[in-house]
Design a protein around this motif. Structure first.
Motif, PDB file in Angstrom:
ATOM      1  N   GLY A  24     -30.352 -16.333 -11.208  1.00 30.08           N
ATOM      2  CA  GLY A  24     -31.809 -16.324 -11.227  1.00 30.08           C
ATOM      3  C   GLY A  24     -32.408 -17.571 -10.599  1.00 30.08           C
ATOM      4  O   GLY A  24     -31.740 -18.282  -9.840  1.00 30.08           O
ATOM      5  N   VAL A  25     -33.671 -17.833 -10.914  1.00 33.99           N
ATOM      6  CA  VAL A  25     -34.398 -18.970 -10.339  1.00 33.99           C
ATOM      7  C   VAL A  25     -34.297 -20.145 -11.302  1.00 33.99           C
ATOM      8  O   VAL A  25     -34.432 -19.988 -12.522  1.00 33.99           O
ATOM      9  N   ARG A  26     -34.101 -21.333 -10.722  1.00 32.62           N
ATOM     10  CA  ARG A  26     -33.963 -22.527 -11.537  1.00 32.62           C
ATOM     11  C   ARG A  26     -34.767 -23.659 -10.919  1.00 32.62           C
ATOM     12  O   ARG A  26     -34.835 -23.806  -9.691  1.00 32.62           O
ATOM     13  N   LEU A  27     -35.390 -24.450 -11.770  1.00 34.59           N
ATOM     14  CA  LEU A  27     -36.147 -25.621 -11.334  1.00 34.59           C
ATOM     15  C   LEU A  27     -35.361 -26.869 -11.674  1.00 34.59           C
ATOM     16  O   LEU A  27     -34.857 -27.013 -12.789  1.00 34.59           O
ATOM     17  N   VAL A  28     -35.264 -27.777 -10.704  1.00 31.95           N
ATOM     18  CA  VAL A  28     -34.619 -29.065 -10.960  1.00 31.95           C
ATOM     19  C   VAL A  28     -35.582 -30.178 -10.562  1.00 31.95           C
ATOM     20  O   VAL A  28     -36.423 -30.020  -9.682  1.00 31.95           O
ATOM     21  N   ARG A  29     -35.456 -31.295 -11.255  1.00 29.43           N
ATOM     22  CA  ARG A  29     -36.309 -32.440 -10.976  1.00 29.43           C
ATOM     23  C   ARG A  29     -35.902 -33.094  -9.662  1.00 29.43           C
ATOM     24  O   ARG A  29     -34.730 -33.138  -9.306  1.00 29.43           O
ATOM     25  N   GLY A  30     -36.862 -33.629  -8.922  1.00 25.79           N
ATOM     26  CA  GLY A  30     -36.572 -34.353  -7.694  1.00 25.79           C
ATOM     27  C   GLY A  30     -36.976 -33.576  -6.461  1.00 25.79           C
ATOM     28  O   GLY A  30     -37.001 -32.342  -6.442  1.00 25.79           O
ATOM     29  N   SER A  31     -37.330 -34.300  -5.414  1.00 23.18           N
ATOM     30  CA  SER A  31     -37.805 -33.685  -4.179  1.00 23.18           C
ATOM     31  C   SER A  31     -36.704 -32.912  -3.481  1.00 23.18           C
ATOM     32  O   SER A  31     -35.522 -33.281  -3.540  1.00 23.18           O
ATOM     33  N   ALA A  32     -37.104 -31.838  -2.830  1.00 22.48           N
ATOM     34  CA  ALA A  32     -36.167 -31.037  -2.041  1.00 22.48           C
ATOM     35  C   ALA A  32     -35.846 -31.763  -0.739  1.00 22.48           C
ATOM     36  O   ALA A  32     -36.450 -32.794  -0.407  1.00 22.48           O
ATOM     37  N   SER A  33     -34.872 -31.239  -0.010  1.00 22.76           N
ATOM     38  CA  SER A  33     -34.527 -31.818   1.298  1.00 22.76           C
ATOM     39  C   SER A  33     -35.727 -31.745   2.234  1.00 22.76           C
ATOM     40  O   SER A  33     -36.628 -30.927   2.062  1.00 22.76           O
ATOM     41  N   ASP A  34     -35.734 -32.617   3.210  1.00 25.07           N
ATOM     42  CA  ASP A  34     -36.885 -32.722   4.104  1.00 25.07           C
ATOM     43  C   ASP A  34     -37.191 -31.430   4.842  1.00 25.07           C
ATOM     44  O   ASP A  34     -38.343 -31.167   5.207  1.00 25.07           O
ATOM     45  N   ASP A  35     -36.168 -30.595   5.075  1.00 23.00           N
ATOM     46  CA  ASP A  35     -36.389 -29.363   5.834  1.00 23.00           C
ATOM     47  C   ASP A  35     -36.722 -28.160   4.946  1.00 23.00           C
ATOM     48  O   ASP A  35     -36.889 -27.045   5.442  1.00 23.00           O
ATOM     49  N   ALA A  36     -36.846 -28.372   3.634  1.00 23.85           N
ATOM     50  CA  ALA A  36     -37.135 -27.263   2.727  1.00 23.85           C
ATOM     51  C   ALA A  36     -38.613 -26.884   2.806  1.00 23.85           C
ATOM     52  O   ALA A  36     -39.491 -27.747   2.837  1.00 23.85           O
ATOM     53  N   ALA A  37     -38.873 -25.586   2.881  1.00 24.58           N
ATOM     54  CA  ALA A  37     -40.266 -25.113   2.876  1.00 24.58           C
ATOM     55  C   ALA A  37     -40.858 -25.328   1.490  1.00 24.58           C
ATOM     56  O   ALA A  37     -40.149 -25.388   0.487  1.00 24.58           O
ATOM     57  N   ARG A  38     -42.191 -25.431   1.439  1.00 24.58           N
ATOM     58  CA  ARG A  38     -42.892 -25.654   0.160  1.00 24.58           C
ATOM     59  C   ARG A  38     -43.495 -24.347  -0.348  1.00 24.58           C
ATOM     60  O   ARG A  38     -44.059 -23.574   0.422  1.00 24.58           O
ATOM     61  N   LEU A  39     -43.347 -24.133  -1.647  1.00 26.40           N
ATOM     62  CA  LEU A  39     -43.997 -23.007  -2.300  1.00 26.40           C
ATOM     63  C   LEU A  39     -45.335 -23.507  -2.835  1.00 26.40           C
ATOM     64  O   LEU A  39     -45.382 -24.395  -3.683  1.00 26.40           O
ATOM     65  N   ASP A  40     -46.419 -22.953  -2.291  1.00 25.81           N
ATOM     66  CA  ASP A  40     -47.749 -23.428  -2.665  1.00 25.81           C
ATOM     67  C   ASP A  40     -48.094 -23.040  -4.097  1.00 25.81           C
ATOM     68  O   ASP A  40     -47.768 -21.943  -4.560  1.00 25.81           O
ATOM     69  N   GLY A  41     -48.789 -23.931  -4.762  1.00 17.01           N
ATOM     70  CA  GLY A  41     -49.195 -23.701  -6.145  1.00 17.01           C
ATOM     71  C   GLY A  41     -48.516 -24.681  -7.076  1.00 17.01           C
ATOM     72  O   GLY A  41     -47.879 -25.650  -6.642  1.00 17.01           O
ATOM     73  N   ILE A  42     -48.650 -24.456  -8.367  1.00 18.66           N
ATOM     74  CA  ILE A  42     -48.020 -25.292  -9.385  1.00 18.66           C
ATOM     75  C   ILE A  42     -47.080 -24.426 -10.214  1.00 18.66           C
ATOM     76  O   ILE A  42     -47.424 -23.303 -10.598  1.00 18.66           O
ATOM     77  N   VAL A  43     -45.896 -24.943 -10.468  1.00 18.64           N
ATOM     78  CA  VAL A  43     -44.905 -24.255 -11.287  1.00 18.64           C
ATOM     79  C   VAL A  43     -44.971 -24.812 -12.710  1.00 18.64           C
ATOM     80  O   VAL A  43     -45.034 -26.031 -12.912  1.00 18.64           O
TER      81      VAL A  43
END
Length: 314
Positions: A24-43
């Motif tokens: 499934g989907v998991r959230l982890v603390r810390g910024s994604a890699s520089d090439d990762a797209a951003r999901l707009d909004g707040i989780v």
């Protein structure tokens, strides 16, 4: 699959990374890699409703809702314990309304059998609170509704507060009628189940409340003068730094078994928005393993929906 996101936890916004795999989907603390797209909004994690009555609704609807935790403030303790053990969402409960002999809501047809307990004296109070503590309640619910019958007198209400404290249980009060919100706060309750609506409190009274008790919003259940009173009281309560939490009074009329949009609108009318609104909704920890995650487009809780692996696909 991976997306950079902004998430809300511990009362503020943080940067994190959403990943998805077979589990499934998991959230982890810390910024994604520089090439990762951003999901707009707040989780966020799923929200908390701090005032519900699950015996008066189809609680199975919570499974698909945006709520992850609810606090039931008036039910037959055996029935609500069974609902809590079903695991649909996290359920805390107070068990029955504790009221004066002949007091509200002992004469109401909507009150399920065993959902109201009339407390006669200090000995009775000690017995009922002990039994409720053994039944696993998280709160004790008392009633002071002078508009609908007799109320617990000061001495007995104070005794209930002290007996509850012996078991580590905070007391939440339904306060209705002139002066009742001020009275129950003075006698030591920790929370008002409804933000005061009977009357417009003075600034001094609101400031005193902000320093001593928390309020559950439950604004949208009111109309006309009561609605005007509660909006005005809440606006000043939060301005004085009071602790306000979201509650819908689910089961009081045709309320959704979900987040109540009209309650969010009322909160915004009272000036509760942005991070203050998110704090009132008390989302569960989104970093917890297996947490249900919500996406709030433009940061708006009214548009919140559950995140799925499809949200991470290119």
């Amino acid at each position: 699959m991976m997306r950079a996101v902004t998430f809300f936890a511990e009362g503020r916004l943080r940067e994190g990374t959403l990943t998805a795999d077979a589990a499934g989907v998991r959230l982890v603390r810390g910024s994604a890699s520089d090439d990762a797209a951003r999901l707009d909004g707040i989780v966020t994690g799923a929200f908390t409703d701090h005032h519900v009555h699950l015996q008066l609704v189809d609680a199975r609807g919570l499974v698909a809702s945006r709520l992850g935790r609810v606090i039931d403030l008036g039910a037959n303790v055996d029935a609500i314990r069974k609902i809590a053990l079903s695991g649909a969402v996290e359920v805390e409960y107070a068990g029955p309304f504790l009221t004066a002999v002949g007091g509200y809501p002992s004469d109401r047809e909507w009150a399920p059998e065993g959902a109201v307990r009339e407390v006669r004296d200090a000995v009775d109070a000690a017995a009922v609170i002990g039994s409720l503590a053994d039944a696993g309640v998280s709160w004790i619910k008392v009633v002071g509704n002078s508009d609908a019958g007799p109320v617990l007198d000061d001495a007995l209400l104070r005794t209930i507060v002290l007996e509850a404290a012996e078991h580590g249980l905070p007391v939440v009060a339904h306060a209705e009628g002139a002066g009742q919100a001020q009275r129950v706060a003075r006698l030591g309750v920790a929370r008002l189940a409804h933000s005061p609506f009977t009357e417009r409190l003075s600034d001094d009274e609101v400031e005193e409340q902000a320093a001593s008790v928390s309020w559950v919003s439950t604004m949208a259940v009111h109309e006309d003068e009561a609605y005007e009173n509660v909006v005005d009281n809440v606006r000043r309560f939060v301005a004085f730094g009071g602790d306000l939490v979201y509650g819908s009074d689910m089961g009081n009329g045709p309320t959704p078994v979900d987040l109540r949009d009209s309650e969010l609108e009322a909160l915004r009318e009272a000036g509760v928005e942005g991070l203050s609104l998110l704090r009132a909704l008390a989302p569960l920890d989104p970093l917890r393993a297996g947490a249900d995650l919500l996406l709030l487009p433009r940061g708006d809780p009214a548009g919140a929906r559950r995140i799925t692996p499809a949200d991470l696909e290119a």
